[in-house]
Write a protein that holds these residues in place. Structure first.
Motif: not given
Length: 681
Positions: A237-255
């Motif tokens: 449940s904890k939000p995951d902060t991504k930075t430029k170039g990192e992989t984002i998976w389908a199904g993730m919700i932008n906060l």
């Protein structure tokens, strides 16, 4: 846009929209629950029925109401009839009129069962649950026990309603899990947003993701940073902060920010697509207990019918005061209580609940048989890198011969490591910088478990562990065992050039993992291709007694074979391509699904989506709880049925008691089966 209709081999139209795909997947998940005892295919779908455009027209609530209404009508008519029989006693309520009233009360709940019994017989499936119920109730009417004949079917129908509610709830959980990809996404074309079908998006296109929107395809973050809700994929449940170039998976919700993502995988190739495929097919492989009960029910039912006939006929030859109607009544009681629905419904529902509970926690089981398998695990063997450690390496030190051009050599090493996806390669890229593609690499090859080799400017370049140096006869002037860190040895032009030290950090929950496994009395062993000093260092910090390093893939296989030779059931946990053989060899293979290779995930029986090792004991605990619930249901059903069967055959139990015992046991078993979805692990 018109929907593309797809047809199967039988000519039936298959689903085409995302909503239909989800509902069809959920239906497949639960189909075997109905098949287990020949239950009629009730409409338990979340959306009721859909027309060609997929719009909802009824809903689960109305479907359940449609099942409940006949039971309600039957109940009212039965209560009125009982009142006439015992309290009001009108003079006209006798003879054929009384029989007709009870028949009218019987039809709403009895006719569907009789129809199913006849249809089953027509298909060659003579001995079904419907036959037992039909024989018992028609027999009750034949001997004048009209209220009991109606009551048997009434309570059976109520049991069906309760079962449908339980299954619908389970399906709702499955739909929540499956419904993670949007049908449409917003792409940028000439900096202008345009909404398109997600499956039409090509690799390289840019998706614009607004706050609260769900990503439809895998991609790399183009924005400087963004926070995502990953609960649907990982159970975290904890939000995951991504930075430029990192992989984002389908199904993730932008906060919270407008983000841009460059698509790196096709719609059907995303990690989520593979996860959905695993979940959709999870119930195809059934646990031994489940398979046994299904086979048992097919043998058990004809035996019950035969015993009922014997109870009716045999006493004629041995009992002086034999009365046919009395012994027929005992046989009918015997038939009612003998229905195996409590077993054949609650057991698959129990396993299904276990799969659902695991999925909500970011653990994917590829079949209910693996729930049983993990419940019996005695020894967990784990890889180190990416499993118990972060798998995120950083170069700590570079030690090269002083006569060599350090920058030039590191550029060659960086270019060669560009041929690898190993975390070590990433660490080197981060340290050296962009790969110089002008460097002429020739005859590049990977030596399994050792490293990489290539020709550069006509000279041999070797980058890997010190086994690689030994394999190619390269002499070196250091003792690798004296250095704790992971070492990357370099040789150029047949000479030892030096080494890099690489460090990896232990995962936050790794220690908790070992503590919980010890509490479950599960042995632990660490196997790794990394150097022995590093493996022993990590193992000592975690409290793992058995640890082995410097292993090739075949060495890991041999170690697991040695453990299995001691008659211990083994689960292996890994993430790399080289772990696939040993994952396949173990009793239960567990893959780390975040950083894990596709080969390992495909081979594994259980996938941990967020790479947290603490999910290993959680998965074992879910398996144990599921197995416990299943056996509770088996023991409950057999115990109660055995008692009432004996009492019924002996004339000490009435059909009313048989009805309450049968329906009561079924309801208790179903409630017990679904409670696992509410447990905290």
């Amino acid at each position: 846009m018109e929907h593309q209709h797809i047809y199967d081999a039988a000519g039936r139209q298959l689903c085409c929209t995302q909503e239909e795909k989800i509902n069809a997947a959920a239906d497949r998940q639960l189909e075997h629950i109905h098949e287990a005892d020949g239950h009629r295919a009730k409409d338990t779908s979340l959306n009721g029925h859909s027309d060609h455009d997929g719009h909802d027209h009824s809903g689960a609530g109305s479907s359940t109401l449609q099942m409940f209404l006949p039971a309600l009508i039957s109940f009212i008519l039965l209560m009125v009839a009982i009142a006439f029989d015992h309290w009001l006693a009108p003079s006209w309520f006798t003879g054929w009129l009384r029989l007709l009233w009870y028949m009218v009360a019987y039809v709403p709940v009895g006719f569907p069962v009789i129809r199913e019994a006849l249809q089953s017989i027509g298909k060659g499936e003579i001995f079904s649950e419907f036959l037992l119920m039909g024989m018992a109730t028609i027999g009750a009417f034949a001997i004048g026990e009209y209220p009991e004949g109606v009551a048997v079917m009434l309570f059976y129908a109520l049991g069906e309603v309760c079962q449908t509610l339980a299954v619908t709830r389970a399906k709702a959980n499955i739909k929540t899990l499956l419904d993670q990809r949007p049908d449409e996404v917003t792409i940028l074309e000439n900096n202008q947003p345009r909404t398109v079908k997600a499956e039409k998006v090509n690799i390289g296109q840019v998706i614009q993701l607004k706050p609260g929107e769900k990503l439809g395809l895998d991609g790399a973050l183009l924005s400087e940073s963004a926070s995502f809700n990953t609960a649907a994929l990982t159970g975290e449940s904890k939000p995951d902060t991504k930075t430029k170039g990192e992989t984002i998976w389908a199904g993730m919700i932008n906060l919270n920010t407008l983000a841009q993502v460059k698509v790196t995988a096709a719609y059907t190739d995303s990690k989520l697509s593979k996860i959905l495929a695993l979940v959709q097919n999870a119930t195809a492989q059934k646990a031994p207990t489940e398979l046994f009960i299904r086979k048992f029910a097919k043998i058990y039912t004809p035996i019950v019918v035969l015993l009922a006939l014997l109870i009716t006929i045999v006493p004629y030859f041995f009992v002086d005061s034999y009365v046919f109607s009395q012994w027929l009544y005992r046989a009918l009681v015997f038939l009612v209580i003998s229905c195996p629905c409590a077993l054949v419904i609650s057991i698959p529902l129990g396993y299904f609940g276990g799969i659902g509970a695991a999925s909500k926690n970011g653990i994917l089981f590829k079949g209910s048989n693996f729930l049983d398998g993990l419940a019996n695990i005695q020894h967990v063997v784990m890889d180190k890198t990416g499993t118990m450690t972060e798998g995120v390496f950083k170069v700590q030190e570079v030690v090269l011969k002083p006569e060599l051009n350090k920058d030039e050599l590191l550029k060659m090493v960086n270019a060669l490591e560009g041929q690898s996806t190993h975390p070590v390669a990433t660490a080197i890229h981060q340290y050296v910088g962009e790969i110089d593609h002008a460097i002429p690499l020739e005859n590049t090859e990977e030596i399994a478990g050792q490293g990489l080799r290539a020709m550069v400017n006509g000279k041999e370049l070797l980058v890997g562990n010190f086994k690689l140096m030994d394999t190619f006869g390269i002499r070196y002037d250091i003792d690798p065992t004296s250095i704790v860190y992971t070492l990357i040895a370099i040789a150029y032009d047949r000479r030892f050039a030096g080494y890099l030290t690489i460090a990896d950090s232990i995962k936050e929950d790794a220690q908790l993992t070992i503590t919980k496994l010890n509490a479950l009395q599960v042995k632990t062993t660490m196997l790794s291709g990394d150097k022995s000093t590093v493996v022993k260092f990590v193992a000592d910090k975690l409290g793992i007694r058995n640890a082995f390093g410097d292993l090739l893939p075949e060495d890991k296989v041999n170690k697991v074979k040695d453990i299995k030779a001691k008659n211990e059931t083994v689960a292996f946990v890994g993430d790399g391509v080289n772990d696939a053989p040993v994952v396949a060899l173990s009793n239960v293979g567990i893959a780390m699904g975040g950083l894990g290779s596709d080969a390992t995930i495909e081979t594994a029986d259980v996938v941990i989506q967020d790479d947290q090792p603490s999910k290993i004991p959680m998965a074992i605990n879910i398996g144990k709880q599921t197995k416990k619930i299943v056996w509770q249901n088996i023991i409950l059903a057999f115990t109660v049925k055995a008692i009432v069967l004996v009492l019924g055959a002996g004339g000490l139990a009435t059909m009313w008691e048989a009805v309450f015992a049968d329906v009561g046991v079924a309801l208790l078993a179903i409630l017990n089966a679904v409670r696992i979805q509410q447990m905290k692990f």
